[in-house]
Scaffold this motif. Structure first.
Motif, short mmCIF file in Angstrom:
data_model
loop_
_atom_site.label_atom_id
_atom_site.label_comp_id
_atom_site.label_asym_id
_atom_site.label_seq_id
_atom_site.Cartn_x
_atom_site.Cartn_y
_atom_site.Cartn_z
N LEU A 130 7.04 6.49 2.38
CA LEU A 130 6.24 5.31 2.70
C LEU A 130 4.81 5.72 3.08
O LEU A 130 3.83 5.11 2.62
N ALA A 131 4.70 6.77 3.89
CA ALA A 131 3.37 7.27 4.29
C ALA A 131 2.60 7.78 3.08
O ALA A 131 1.38 7.59 2.97
N GLU A 132 3.32 8.41 2.14
CA GLU A 132 2.67 8.93 0.93
C GLU A 132 2.16 7.79 0.05
O GLU A 132 1.06 7.88 -0.52
N ILE A 133 2.97 6.74 -0.08
CA ILE A 133 2.57 5.58 -0.86
C ILE A 133 1.31 4.96 -0.27
O ILE A 133 0.33 4.70 -0.98
N ILE A 134 1.33 4.74 1.04
CA ILE A 134 0.19 4.10 1.71
C ILE A 134 -1.07 4.95 1.57
O ILE A 134 -2.16 4.43 1.30
N GLY A 135 -0.94 6.27 1.73
CA GLY A 135 -2.08 7.15 1.56
C GLY A 135 -2.67 7.05 0.17
O GLY A 135 -3.88 6.94 -0.01
N SER A 136 -1.80 7.08 -0.85
CA SER A 136 -2.26 6.98 -2.24
C SER A 136 -2.87 5.61 -2.53
O SER A 136 -3.89 5.50 -3.22
N VAL A 137 -2.25 4.55 -1.99
CA VAL A 137 -2.74 3.18 -2.20
C VAL A 137 -4.12 3.00 -1.59
O VAL A 137 -5.03 2.44 -2.23
N LEU A 138 -4.31 3.47 -0.37
CA LEU A 138 -5.62 3.36 0.29
C LEU A 138 -6.67 4.16 -0.47
O LEU A 138 -7.82 3.72 -0.62
N ALA A 139 -6.28 5.33 -0.98
CA ALA A 139 -7.21 6.16 -1.74
C ALA A 139 -7.64 5.47 -3.04
O ALA A 139 -8.81 5.50 -3.41
N LEU A 140 -6.67 4.85 -3.72
CA LEU A 140 -6.98 4.12 -4.97
C LEU A 140 -7.94 2.96 -4.70
O LEU A 140 -8.83 2.68 -5.50
N GLY A 145 -11.47 0.60 -6.10
CA GLY A 145 -11.45 -0.81 -5.73
C GLY A 145 -10.19 -1.53 -6.16
O GLY A 145 -10.17 -2.76 -6.26
N ILE A 146 -9.12 -0.79 -6.40
CA ILE A 146 -7.85 -1.40 -6.82
C ILE A 146 -7.21 -2.11 -5.63
O ILE A 146 -7.05 -1.50 -4.56
N PRO A 147 -6.83 -3.38 -5.78
CA PRO A 147 -6.18 -4.11 -4.67
C PRO A 147 -4.94 -3.38 -4.17
O PRO A 147 -4.25 -2.70 -4.94
N ILE A 148 -4.67 -3.55 -2.87
CA ILE A 148 -3.54 -2.87 -2.23
C ILE A 148 -2.22 -3.13 -2.97
O ILE A 148 -1.44 -2.21 -3.24
N THR A 149 -1.95 -4.39 -3.30
CA THR A 149 -0.68 -4.75 -3.94
C THR A 149 -0.51 -4.05 -5.28
O THR A 149 0.56 -3.50 -5.59
N TRP A 150 -1.56 -4.05 -6.10
CA TRP A 150 -1.51 -3.37 -7.39
C TRP A 150 -1.38 -1.86 -7.20
O TRP A 150 -0.70 -1.18 -7.98
N GLY A 151 -2.01 -1.36 -6.16
CA GLY A 151 -1.92 0.08 -5.88
C GLY A 151 -0.51 0.52 -5.59
O GLY A 151 -0.07 1.60 -5.99
N ILE A 363 8.86 1.42 -1.52
CA ILE A 363 7.95 0.44 -2.12
C ILE A 363 8.16 -0.96 -1.58
O ILE A 363 7.21 -1.71 -1.35
N VAL A 364 9.41 -1.33 -1.33
CA VAL A 364 9.72 -2.70 -0.89
C VAL A 364 8.97 -3.07 0.40
O VAL A 364 8.25 -4.07 0.43
N PRO A 365 9.10 -2.28 1.50
CA PRO A 365 8.34 -2.65 2.71
C PRO A 365 6.83 -2.56 2.50
O PRO A 365 6.08 -3.36 3.07
N ALA A 366 6.36 -1.59 1.69
CA ALA A 366 4.94 -1.46 1.44
C ALA A 366 4.41 -2.69 0.69
O ALA A 366 3.32 -3.20 0.99
N MET A 367 5.18 -3.18 -0.28
CA MET A 367 4.77 -4.35 -1.04
C MET A 367 4.74 -5.60 -0.17
O MET A 367 3.79 -6.39 -0.21
N ILE A 368 5.78 -5.78 0.66
CA ILE A 368 5.84 -6.95 1.56
C ILE A 368 4.65 -6.94 2.52
O ILE A 368 3.98 -7.96 2.72
N ALA A 369 4.38 -5.76 3.11
CA ALA A 369 3.28 -5.65 4.07
C ALA A 369 1.94 -5.92 3.42
O ALA A 369 1.06 -6.58 3.99
N SER A 370 1.77 -5.43 2.17
CA SER A 370 0.49 -5.62 1.47
C SER A 370 0.26 -7.08 1.09
O SER A 370 -0.87 -7.56 1.13
#
Length: 446
Positions: A130-140, A145-151, A363-370
């Motif tokens: 989960l931490a890895e996903i969030i780190g990659s998503v924020l970096a993208l 400028g990719i939206p969090i959800t798409w990231g 991905i599920v909690p990350a998607m819900i939170a985003s």
């Protein structure tokens, strides 16, 4: 009937090698050339070091530097020392007992205890992912400028990339990790030069200060740094991947393997110390010095770097390092998940299935939170993931210290009196600090 040597001290005999598809796949030169042997054993330490520079560590380092300048560098140094000792025990367990930590738990504890430990470990790996996903998503988002959800959805694609390198061979995985670590190193070297930190203050910060304990808030952040530095999945991972080396499975061969693997591990973790320290130093030299002491997360740090340092490259390098950190941690998280599932319950899935399961859980909690909370929600999830890892940590360290201190299991390689005492002291400190951190987190006290 006399027991086989491999089963002495264990409830069950270990019948399958750890990561069987790459077990003893990396050749070790038979001649006595020191550098060639060291090169052969170089790699596992880098994979382990990744866990000490993952996106989950960034927030505490940024917050600590912004609020207290260089003072908490000593905490990062102590944390790194603890990590070096524990990773040494993990590699020694794998080499001597020819078991990874998960297999050792399965072969030592009753089935129910082993099953509980497996569930806890799976939760911690999902939290790490989960931490890895969030780190990659924020970096993208920061880079393109990719939206969090798409990231979040894009991060699922890295499954294919990981599988490609996994099938190419273990050395390929180590090479990819080394390249990403080098990227992080270059990025932070640029940031440090740009931020122009005070050398004397850095040296002073490495020496522990009484002020750390006197100030309740600095003490709280210190616990966050110290308690969440050692990643539980790293202990399982290291005890397994060290067995990818084709060293003689004899007493002399194991001594040689422990020697070179320890050098690899110590040097790699020293590199991790530099990168973690760099994050805090940059935060201290920019935010603390400029009066931005309330900076507490990755996004805030990125927004302020460019105007403070006066260079658009600062934000780009920061985001690029974050992306490399997230992808690096993804590689090691995949391997750890495979090791834990095979080791605890002896079930083998194809790597792509195993990776998909772990990634979907995260991905599920990350998607819900985003979707519901946006950028702030993903940042909060990063903190939650670190709390989960803190809970699991004790359940990995205690068995490790117990096994390596058991003369029946380790034979002549058992921990000596000084190491045994040191290991238990480190364990008690980490357990108590994590309990304190959890107590304050859930009661909302700081």
């Amino acid at each position: 009937m006399q027991k086989k040597k491999s089963s002495i001290g264990w409830r069950n005999e270990n019948k399958h090698p750890s990561l069987s598809e790459v077990f003893s796949s990396v050749s070790v030169p038979k001649q006595k050339g020191i550098w060639k042997k060291l090169f052969a054993f170089t790699g596992p330490g880098l994979l382990i070091a990744v866990g000490y520079m993952d996106p989950g560590n960034w927030a505490t380092d940024i917050s600590g530097g912004a609020q207290f300048g260089y003072m908490l560098l000593s905490v990062i140094f102590i944390s790194n020392f603890f990590a070096i000792i524990l990773q040494y025990l993990a590699l020694k367990l794998g080499i001597v007992c020819e078991r990874d930590l998960a297999q050792a738990c399965r072969d030592h504890y009753p089935p129910l205890i082993s099953f509980i430990l497996w569930i806890l470990c799976e939760i911690s790996i999902a939290a790490c992912d989960l931490a890895e996903i969030i780190g990659s998503v924020l970096a993208l988002k920061l880079l393109f400028g990719i939206p969090i959800t798409w990231g979040v959805l894009i991060t699922a694609i890295d499954v294919l990339i990981i599988l490609f390198f996994q099938y190419k061979g273990f050395r390929y995985i180590e090479s990819v990790v080394a390249a990403l670590i080098f990227t992080i190193l270059v990025c932070f070297s640029f940031e440090i030069i740009s931020s122009k930190p005070e050398i004397f203050s850095i040296l002073k910060g490495i020496v522990p200060s009484p002020e750390i304990i006197k100030n309740s808030h600095s003490f709280y952040i210190s616990i966050g740094i110290l308690g969440a530095t050692v990643m539980p999945h790293n202990l399982y991972l290291h005890s397994s991947i060290i067995q990818t080396r084709d060293y003689p499975r004899t007493t002399e061969g194991k001594k040689m393997a422990i020697k070179y693997a320890t050098i690899d591990s110590t040097l790699s973790l020293s590199l991790a110390f530099f990168i973690n320290a760099a994050i805090l130093i940059i935060s201290a030299a920019t935010f603390h010095k400029s009066g931005y002491t309330e900076v507490a997360d990755i996004m805030d740090a990125h927004k302020l770097l460019n105007p403070i340092l006066g260079s658009s490259l600062s934000g780009i390098f920061f985001a690029l390092a974050l992306l490399a950190s997230g992808q690096n941690s993804t590689l090691t998280g995949t391997l750890a998940g495979q090791i834990v599932m095979e080791g605890f319950i002896n079930i083998k899935f194809k790597p792509w299935i195993r990776r998909l399961i772990t990634r979907l859980i995260a991905i599920v909690p990350a998607m819900i939170a985003s979707i519901v909370y946006g950028e702030k929600g993903t940042t909060e999830l990063l903190i939650v993931s670190q709390i989960i890892l803190s809970i699991q940590l004790s359940f990995a360290i205690v068995p490790l210290v117990n096994f390596t201190g058991d003369s029946e299991k380790m034979g002549p390689f058992v921990n000596g009196p000084i190491l045994k005492i040191s290991a238990w002291v480190i364990t008690i400190i980490i357990v108590l600090l994590n309990l304190f951190l959890l107590y304050n987190t859930f009661l909302g006290r700081r």
